[in-house]
Scaffold this active site. Structure first.
Site, PDB file in Angstrom:
ATOM      1  N   LYS A  46     -10.970   3.276  -9.867  1.00 20.40           N
ATOM      2  CA  LYS A  46     -12.240   3.207 -10.575  1.00 20.40           C
ATOM      3  C   LYS A  46     -13.148   2.159  -9.937  1.00 20.40           C
ATOM      4  O   LYS A  46     -14.339   2.101 -10.197  1.00 20.40           O
ATOM      5  CB  LYS A  46     -11.991   2.809 -12.038  1.00 20.40           C
ATOM      6  CG  LYS A  46     -10.991   3.684 -12.740  1.00 20.40           C
ATOM      7  CD  LYS A  46     -10.556   3.024 -14.077  1.00 20.40           C
ATOM      8  CE  LYS A  46      -9.288   3.702 -14.529  1.00 20.40           C
ATOM      9  NZ  LYS A  46      -8.544   2.886 -15.490  1.00 20.40           N
ATOM     10  N   ASP A 106      -7.953  -4.748   1.267  1.00 20.67           N
ATOM     11  CA  ASP A 106      -7.027  -5.870   1.209  1.00 20.67           C
ATOM     12  C   ASP A 106      -5.979  -5.658   2.309  1.00 20.67           C
ATOM     13  O   ASP A 106      -6.238  -5.981   3.464  1.00 20.67           O
ATOM     14  CB  ASP A 106      -6.446  -5.854  -0.215  1.00 20.67           C
ATOM     15  CG  ASP A 106      -5.649  -7.077  -0.566  1.00 20.67           C
ATOM     16  OD1 ASP A 106      -6.109  -8.184  -0.271  1.00 20.67           O
ATOM     17  OD2 ASP A 106      -4.562  -6.923  -1.142  1.00 20.67           O
ATOM     18  N   ASP A 162     -11.344  -5.262 -10.949  1.00 27.49           N
ATOM     19  CA  ASP A 162     -10.731  -5.645 -12.227  1.00 27.49           C
ATOM     20  C   ASP A 162      -9.540  -6.573 -12.058  1.00 27.49           C
ATOM     21  O   ASP A 162      -8.969  -6.701 -10.977  1.00 27.49           O
ATOM     22  CB  ASP A 162     -10.225  -4.393 -12.946  1.00 27.49           C
ATOM     23  CG  ASP A 162      -8.955  -3.827 -12.297  1.00 27.49           C
ATOM     24  OD1 ASP A 162      -8.984  -3.587 -11.075  1.00 27.49           O
ATOM     25  OD2 ASP A 162      -7.942  -3.682 -13.003  1.00 27.49           O
TER      26      ASP A 162
END
Ligand code: IMP
Ligand code: MG
Length: 182
Positions: A46, A106, A162
Site C-alpha cells: 500500500k 531497502d 508505515d
C-alpha cells in the site's frame, strides 16, 4: 483516545515541499524518456499509493496504471528473492513498457523479484521508480533508473510508509522515534 501521530516523529526528513519538487523532477524525466510510448505504471500497495497518485499527475502522457500487493516470505527465502503475491495485476503486461512505482527501496529484494517476474511474463521493458532509496541496505544488485533521493539508514514513516500499518497518512516523511518500535 490515541495520542497524536506527530508525537512519535523524531525529525522530519523529507518535508512536503521537497516531496513535491522531487516528484515533479521525476515526472519530467519520465515524460521525456517515455515520449511516444504508452507506459504502464504499477504501484506497489500500500506504501506507494500517495507517491503513485502525485507522480502520475506529473506525467502528461497517455499512460495506464495498475497495482500489485506483495509480501516478503520469511528470512529463509530471502536468498531466492521470492515474494508472495497478495494481489496480482488486472492488466496484461505483454509488450508493455512498465514502470514499477515504489515508496522506498531497502534491500532491493521486492523489486528484484518483481522485475524478473514481469519480464518473464513478456513485458517489453521494466524500469523502477522510487521516491526514496536506502543505498546502505542494498543486498540485491538492481538498477534503479529513477530515484527521488537517497536517505540514510533510518526507519521512516509517512506519505504512505508505515510502521504496523500506522502513520501512512502523515503528509511528510519523518524518522520514527526509536522508543516507538523498541
Ligand atoms: P525491500 O524488498 O527490502 O527493498 O523492501 C522494500 C519495502 O520495505 C518497502 O516497500 C517498504 O514497505 C518497506 N520498508 C523499507 N524501509 C522502510 C522504512 O524505513 N519505513 C517503512 N517501510 C520500509
Ligand atoms: Mg512497500
Amino acid at each position: 483516545m490515541r495520542h497524536e501521530l506527530e508525537e512519535d516523529i523524531l525529525e522530519v526528513l523529507v518535508a512536503k515541499e521537497e516531496i513535491i519538487s522531487l516528484t515533479k523532477k521525476l515526472g519530467e524525466r519520465i515524460t521525456k524518456d517515455y515520449k511516444g510510448k504508452r507506459p504502464l505504471l504499477i504501484g506497489i500497495l500500500k506504501g506507494a499509493c500517495p507517491f503513485m497518485s502525485d507522480l502520475i499527475q506529473a506525467i502528461p502522457l497517455d499512460l495506464t496504471i495498475d497495482f500489485m500487493a506483495v509480501s516478503s516470505y520469511g528470512q529463509s527465502s530471502k536468498s531466492t528473492g521470492e515474494v508472495r503475491i497478495l494481489k496480482d495485476l488486472d492488466a496484461t503486461v505483454e509488450d508493455r513498457d512498465i514502470l514499477i512505482v515504489e515508496d522506498i527501496i531497502d534491500s532491493g529484494n521486492t523489486l528484484f523479484y518483481l522485475k524478473n517476474l514481469l519480464l518473464s511474463r513478456g513485458a517489453k521493458s521494466v524500469e523502477l521508480v522510487t521516491l526514496l532509496n536506502k543505498p546502505d541496505r542494498r543486498t540485491r544488485e538492481i538498477e534503479v533508473k529513477y530515484i527521488g533521493r537517497d536517505i540514510p539508514d533510518h526507519f521512516v514513516v509517512g506519505y504512505g510508509l508505515d510502521f504496523n500499518e500506522t502513520y501512512r497518512n502523515l503528509p511528510y516523511i519523518g524518522i520514527l522515534k526509536p522508543e516507538v518500535y523498541s
